[in-house]
Design a protein around this motif. Sequence first.
Motif, mmCIF file in Angstrom:
data_model
loop_
_atom_site.group_PDB
_atom_site.id
_atom_site.type_symbol
_atom_site.label_atom_id
_atom_site.label_comp_id
_atom_site.label_asym_id
_atom_site.label_seq_id
_atom_site.Cartn_x
_atom_site.Cartn_y
_atom_site.Cartn_z
ATOM 1 N N GLY A 118 9.569 15.460 38.756
ATOM 2 C CA GLY A 118 8.663 15.036 39.825
ATOM 3 C C GLY A 118 8.305 13.565 39.709
ATOM 4 O O GLY A 118 8.217 12.854 40.708
ATOM 5 N N GLY A 119 8.113 13.111 38.471
ATOM 6 C CA GLY A 119 7.732 11.720 38.261
ATOM 7 C C GLY A 119 8.821 10.738 38.631
ATOM 8 O O GLY A 119 8.589 9.529 38.630
ATOM 9 N N GLN A 120 10.019 11.252 38.907
ATOM 10 C CA GLN A 120 11.106 10.336 39.248
ATOM 11 C C GLN A 120 11.651 10.571 40.646
ATOM 12 O O GLN A 120 12.574 9.884 41.071
ATOM 13 C CB GLN A 120 12.251 10.486 38.242
ATOM 14 N N LEU A 121 11.096 11.544 41.348
ATOM 15 C CA LEU A 121 11.615 11.834 42.680
ATOM 16 C C LEU A 121 11.110 10.848 43.719
ATOM 17 O O LEU A 121 11.685 10.722 44.786
ATOM 18 C CB LEU A 121 11.242 13.263 43.096
ATOM 19 N N PHE A 122 10.011 10.164 43.390
ATOM 20 C CA PHE A 122 9.519 9.185 44.351
ATOM 21 C C PHE A 122 9.799 7.795 43.804
ATOM 22 O O PHE A 122 9.860 7.592 42.593
ATOM 23 C CB PHE A 122 8.020 9.369 44.607
ATOM 24 N N SER A 123 9.973 6.851 44.713
ATOM 25 C CA SER A 123 10.271 5.485 44.291
ATOM 26 C C SER A 123 8.998 4.788 43.852
ATOM 27 O O SER A 123 7.917 5.050 44.377
ATOM 28 C CB SER A 123 10.883 4.717 45.450
ATOM 29 N N LYS A 124 9.133 3.893 42.882
ATOM 30 C CA LYS A 124 7.966 3.125 42.462
ATOM 31 C C LYS A 124 7.558 2.127 43.532
ATOM 32 O O LYS A 124 6.517 1.482 43.412
ATOM 33 C CB LYS A 124 8.247 2.422 41.139
ATOM 34 N N SER A 125 8.380 1.998 44.580
ATOM 35 C CA SER A 125 7.937 1.216 45.733
ATOM 36 C C SER A 125 6.945 2.035 46.546
ATOM 37 O O SER A 125 6.357 1.517 47.493
ATOM 38 C CB SER A 125 9.136 0.843 46.608
ATOM 39 N N LEU A 126 6.761 3.291 46.188
ATOM 40 C CA LEU A 126 5.884 4.233 46.891
ATOM 41 C C LEU A 126 6.279 4.361 48.359
ATOM 42 O O LEU A 126 5.448 4.620 49.210
ATOM 43 C CB LEU A 126 4.410 3.821 46.769
ATOM 44 N N ARG A 127 7.559 4.150 48.636
ATOM 45 C CA ARG A 127 7.999 4.178 50.028
ATOM 46 C C ARG A 127 9.100 5.184 50.277
ATOM 47 O O ARG A 127 9.578 5.291 51.400
ATOM 48 C CB ARG A 127 8.504 2.803 50.447
ATOM 49 N N GLY A 128 9.530 5.891 49.273
ATOM 50 C CA GLY A 128 10.635 6.804 49.530
ATOM 51 C C GLY A 128 10.777 7.863 48.461
ATOM 52 O O GLY A 128 10.206 7.774 47.378
ATOM 53 N N LEU A 129 11.556 8.880 48.801
ATOM 54 C CA LEU A 129 11.824 9.970 47.880
ATOM 55 C C LEU A 129 13.324 10.031 47.625
ATOM 56 O O LEU A 129 14.124 9.788 48.516
ATOM 57 C CB LEU A 129 11.368 11.301 48.485
#
Lengths: 268, 409, 254
Positions: free
Chosen positions: B339-350
């Motif tokens: 789960g901690g890696q499914l979203f981008s650290k840009s907080l803009r995508g999955l």
Amino acid sequence: MAGELPTTDEATQDSGAAPGRRAFVTACGALAVTTLLVELGTDLEAEEQAEGPERYDPREHYYGMGIDIDKCIGCGRCVEACKAENDVPRDAHSFRTWVERYVIHADGETAVDSPSGGIEGFPEPTGEAGVLRTFFVPKLCNHCANPPCVQVCPVGATFTTEDGVVLVDEEYCIGCRYCIQACPYGARFLHPTRRTAQKCTFCYHRVVRGLVPACVEVCPTGARIFGEVHRRSSPLERFRRFNEIQVLKPHLNTDPKVFYANLDGQVR
Amino acid sequence: MRPMQGYVYPNEFELHWGLLIVVYPYLTGLVAGAFILASLARVFNVREVQPVYRLSLLTALAFLIAAPLPLLAHLGRPERAFEIFLTPNLRSAMAMFGFVYAWYLMVVLLLEIWFDYRKDLVIWSRGSTGVLSLVRRILTLGATDLSEGALRFDAGAGKLITIVGIPSAFLLHGYVGFIFGSVKANPWWSSVLMPVVFLFSAIVSGIALMLLIFMISSLVRFKRVDMACMDKLAAFLMYALVVDFSLEMLDFTQRLYEAEESIRILSQMLSSRLVLSLIVLQVLVGTVLPLMSLALVAPTVRKQGLVKVPDELRRLIYFVVAVLIQIGIFSTRWNVVIGGQLFSKSLRGLTVYKIELLGIEGMLTAGAIVVLPLVILLVLVKLLPPWPDAEAGATAGIGLGLAVSPARR
Amino acid sequence: MAGRSARRWVAAVPQQVRHLGAIFALLVAGLVGARQVLVPKTFGERGHYRAAAVDSIVAQEIGYAGHAACETCHPDIADKKGQSYHRGVACEVCHGPQAAHVLAPMDHKPPAPRERAYCPLCHGYNPSRPTGFPQIDPVLHNPVRPCISCHDPHDPTPPHPPESCAACHGEIARTKAISYHAELPCTQCHAVDRRHSVSPRQQRPSKPTTREFCGRCHAQDADSPPEIPRVDLASHGPGYVCWQCHYPHHPEAR
């Protein structure tokens, strides 16, 4: 004209053969290219160059980069140059630097993309109706003064040099990828064949020879400014004096040394 | 699953920590949980769980031996793994792995098991030949002193080590949580509660595992399942589960209420990518259902449980609950790591996690690593029988009739 | 005496502790020994890392020689480019990394992109590019012909000035083309000096600055075709200049 060039050749071979760091750095200081640059004067500081043939002392430098968003045209030449200079894998998910395009719509929705890191430029967006602002943002390792990646590396395979550049020791990295997780900027990747972490080095091999990083060299609009932090005569310091500067994700207290001018609040 | 959506940094295209890193905290959790159960028996003198004391220790050891394997297999350059012991970066949470692991394995588990088994080892290895006996003799390390003083020393040392072992077990798994909780770049991980949540989920999984192993081992040995022990385990399991669930809910509520910058992408992830693994498996199947079942049948509030059920049915319920909890805790690890890696650290995508079947980081490897500790446990049980009736001097003993009185030598 | 008391002292230590102690001592000695052998020589010299790693990173081969290296041998081109709009564009942007060429000029000839697809990397119209950066529509701008047939890359100002505003202001032209203002020539609102097409930055076109300018068509009493929308200049958004709310090249947009 061509008379000087063989000297360069010899010096490079010398430097390749010299084993120790000190010996190497001496050889590198003697590099004819550097001497050449002294005569011509470059973007780098004049007094730095005046030292010329003397050895490079990392303690006398502290590097950073400035990026002017208003000048970036999204041509992707920096991405291309970085891949060529540093032998970065030519796939779509290994980048030491890449360019993002932001399209902020009037309704507040922000669309970001970076097709192949922007290496082939950006196709014109379709359906541009309702666009409020749109611009390009070059990204790279921020060479943080307080780098989370260095903090988490279990074996000391990534480190900050005395001149403020965050590097990876490819022969020591165990490939655990904790640094990749810890980097808030997505600036690191695992080399697909070497299986070790990789990232931007500020073209450290160029910088110690008095050249600027490849991306800075090829940026056609001067959107990237390389230089020293806290040295008044540095082009970077001038850039920081004359622009309002922001860094990425300041709330994480990583203290980046890549400084953005005219950065939009939407950029993360 | 849906393909990538939104914007993901180009370098985040691949997930860097895959299934193996899910397995790692799962295994260490079982170690810590099993050990804490053992220490309940020893330090807090919970008489009912005494029968699982030795079994828990051996289980903890078996899983601890296997725990570093997923880490090793996932390394880009596994041949350099030893560097973590040579030049540990003292500021790195992960570098502490070497120390915490070595401390826990060498100082806590092996020593406690050794002190506990020493008397039996000496007695078992006496007078008989064969490989098993030889190994046992080597394991005594030549310390064959069975005088009363020596045995008293064994007991004292064992107790002391257990007392040291409890904070060590907390450290071991709290530290695994810290590896994730201290990553400030990742809003899904970065939380002070992470080590505590890891710890309590570890206790839950450990107790549930011991419940399973105890039940199965009793059945395999054609012994009557000790229901007093089972009931006590179920009660502890229930308490731990309540604390664990409360902590998780606290963490969840805090995030939701603070609603920081990341909340949008995280709730998007929750409602699209983690529906099955988090909401269904972790919360409903892995927590709520076991919690309700245990509340009904386990002797917690009342001596008999809220609903009085016959032993056989209760046993079956315990079994099902323990299995569900294993699924739930594995999903918990999955949700944290993946789960901690499914979203981008840009907080803009999955992004998506493409799980492999074969390959070093694939499902087969992970499955093998999960099964391996059970094999190790089987060997350990052969070598060091943990059953109360196998203890030398208790009854006729296994295979050797040398019931030497420990007082004289 | 001393030996005997020491032996007695050792005997007082439980056997278990003695044997375990020996094993632990062995392990610790092994670890310390392994460290001596295996820790890289230069580790810790400058910090918690292998100092030698810096050497191998520094030893990396240079690909881009830098524009200064080019200018030594090609002063004519450098001079020409130095006077042109491409003065800030380093040689290796188009010619690629040329350190090999610097070392062996005859063996390594720099490539030069001549195809039409190359220049639009920078100069193709893209709305995300900063305003004022020269951009063309690669489809409409003198189709098929290679860019270098009109533009010398080392001095890209075209030999004859552009004939239409759209050649440079593609974005505005395309926006205006789909708006109600499509029919209006640029000169309706902008007074453009002839020299603007040669020195765009030095001779900037004028822009309307008053409400009355728009009022010439859109005021209630304007002398213009009746289908043109009218506003009462006195009451419609007083205090604002029209373009603050209406984008003149696409006035119906919000």
